[in-house]
Design a protein around this motif. Structure first.
Motif, mmCIF file in Angstrom:
data_model
loop_
_atom_site.group_PDB
_atom_site.id
_atom_site.type_symbol
_atom_site.label_atom_id
_atom_site.label_comp_id
_atom_site.label_asym_id
_atom_site.label_seq_id
_atom_site.Cartn_x
_atom_site.Cartn_y
_atom_site.Cartn_z
ATOM 1 N N LYS A 249 68.532 41.246 48.567
ATOM 2 C CA LYS A 249 68.355 42.659 48.229
ATOM 3 C C LYS A 249 67.060 42.966 47.479
ATOM 4 N N GLU A 250 66.718 42.139 46.469
ATOM 5 C CA GLU A 250 65.599 42.515 45.611
ATOM 6 C C GLU A 250 65.096 41.327 44.784
ATOM 7 N N PRO A 251 63.850 41.426 44.302
ATOM 8 C CA PRO A 251 63.360 40.395 43.371
ATOM 9 C C PRO A 251 64.212 40.434 42.100
ATOM 10 N N CYS A 252 64.495 39.262 41.539
ATOM 11 C CA CYS A 252 65.348 39.244 40.355
ATOM 12 C C CYS A 252 65.290 37.897 39.648
ATOM 13 N N VAL A 253 65.858 37.885 38.438
ATOM 14 C CA VAL A 253 66.092 36.674 37.670
ATOM 15 C C VAL A 253 67.607 36.484 37.651
ATOM 16 N N ILE A 254 68.055 35.271 38.020
ATOM 17 C CA ILE A 254 69.481 34.961 38.018
ATOM 18 C C ILE A 254 69.709 33.806 37.048
ATOM 19 N N ILE A 255 70.602 34.033 36.098
ATOM 20 C CA ILE A 255 70.891 33.022 35.084
ATOM 21 C C ILE A 255 72.099 32.190 35.514
ATOM 22 N N GLY A 256 71.906 30.871 35.540
ATOM 23 C CA GLY A 256 72.997 29.926 35.775
ATOM 24 C C GLY A 256 73.703 30.076 37.103
ATOM 25 N N ARG A 257 74.989 29.759 37.107
ATOM 26 C CA ARG A 257 75.887 29.910 38.246
ATOM 27 C C ARG A 257 75.451 29.132 39.490
ATOM 28 N N ASN A 258 74.747 28.018 39.273
ATOM 29 C CA ASN A 258 74.295 27.149 40.365
ATOM 30 C C ASN A 258 73.368 27.871 41.346
ATOM 31 N N ALA A 259 72.730 28.942 40.886
ATOM 32 C CA ALA A 259 71.871 29.739 41.767
ATOM 33 C C ALA A 259 70.722 28.913 42.339
ATOM 34 N N ASP A 260 70.210 27.958 41.561
ATOM 35 C CA ASP A 260 69.115 27.126 42.081
ATOM 36 C C ASP A 260 69.555 26.385 43.341
#
Length: 194
Positions: free
Chosen positions: A96-107
């Motif tokens: 959807k969009e550029p963002c910063v995602i903290i944790g939650r195995n997103a990497d």
């Protein structure tokens, strides 16, 4: 290629959440941390309170809780359903969009994308203890217990769902020690890499 998505994995007390929020503010992009909980709850059909406690952390019993927990007819546990809902939400946000995602195995969830910068923030124990004591108004002994417990649960969850080792440098683009570099320097390094 320009990096549109920044994932931040972090040790408890390292300031990774704060650093991520500041990076998002400075870049003028969305920041996702606890905001994702409602979306995961909606996707999974589970209560937001349950998601808050279980979407990023393993059960307090550890890795064996995953192996021996109750499963439905398809062989999925409640934790598996939460992880699948979390995965879908993170994939949708990245589209959807550029963002910063903290944790939650997103990497790991976003590992096949070329436009992701994966960051791991860690820190030295004395600084993490001070930070947790201040943030949670607790004793040093309680801060150490919180740090050890939460990091162990994050590690167990990550290792179980990714088949990788949480905190291993090879899993990330950048590994930054917030105790040595300070928050401002961590932020500027991340922004420069983007």
């Amino acid at each position: 290629m320009t990096k549109r998505i920044i994932t931040i994995s972090r040790e408890f007390g390292s300031g990774g959440r704060f650093i991520g929020e500041e990076v998002a503010n400075k870049l003028g992009i969305k920041y996702y941390d606890k905001e994702i909980i409602g979306q995961i709850a909606k996707e999974s059909g589970l209560a937001p309170e349950y998601i808050k406690e279980n979407a990023e952390l393993s059960p307090k019993k550890g890795i064996f809780a995953y192996a021996f927990t109750g499963r439905d007819i398809t062989g999925k546990s409640v934790e598996d359903m939460v992880y699948e809902a979390q995965r879908k939400v993170i994939l949708d946000l990245a589209e959807k969009e550029p963002c910063v995602i903290i944790g939650r195995n997103a990497d790991y969830i976003l590992k096949d994308r070329d436009d992701v910068l994966n960051v791991y923030i860690h820190g030295d124990m004395p600084e993490k203890i001070q930070r947790i004591c201040k943030l949670h108004n607790t004793s040093e002994a309680d801060a150490v217990k919180m740090i050890n417990d939460i990091d162990k649960r994050r590690m167990t969850n990550y290792n179980f769902y990714t088949d990788q080792k949480w905190g291993k440098a090879a899993n990330y683009t950048l590994c930054l020690n917030s105790s040595k570099l300070g928050y401002d320097k961590c932020e500027s390094i991340i922004i420069e890499c983007v």
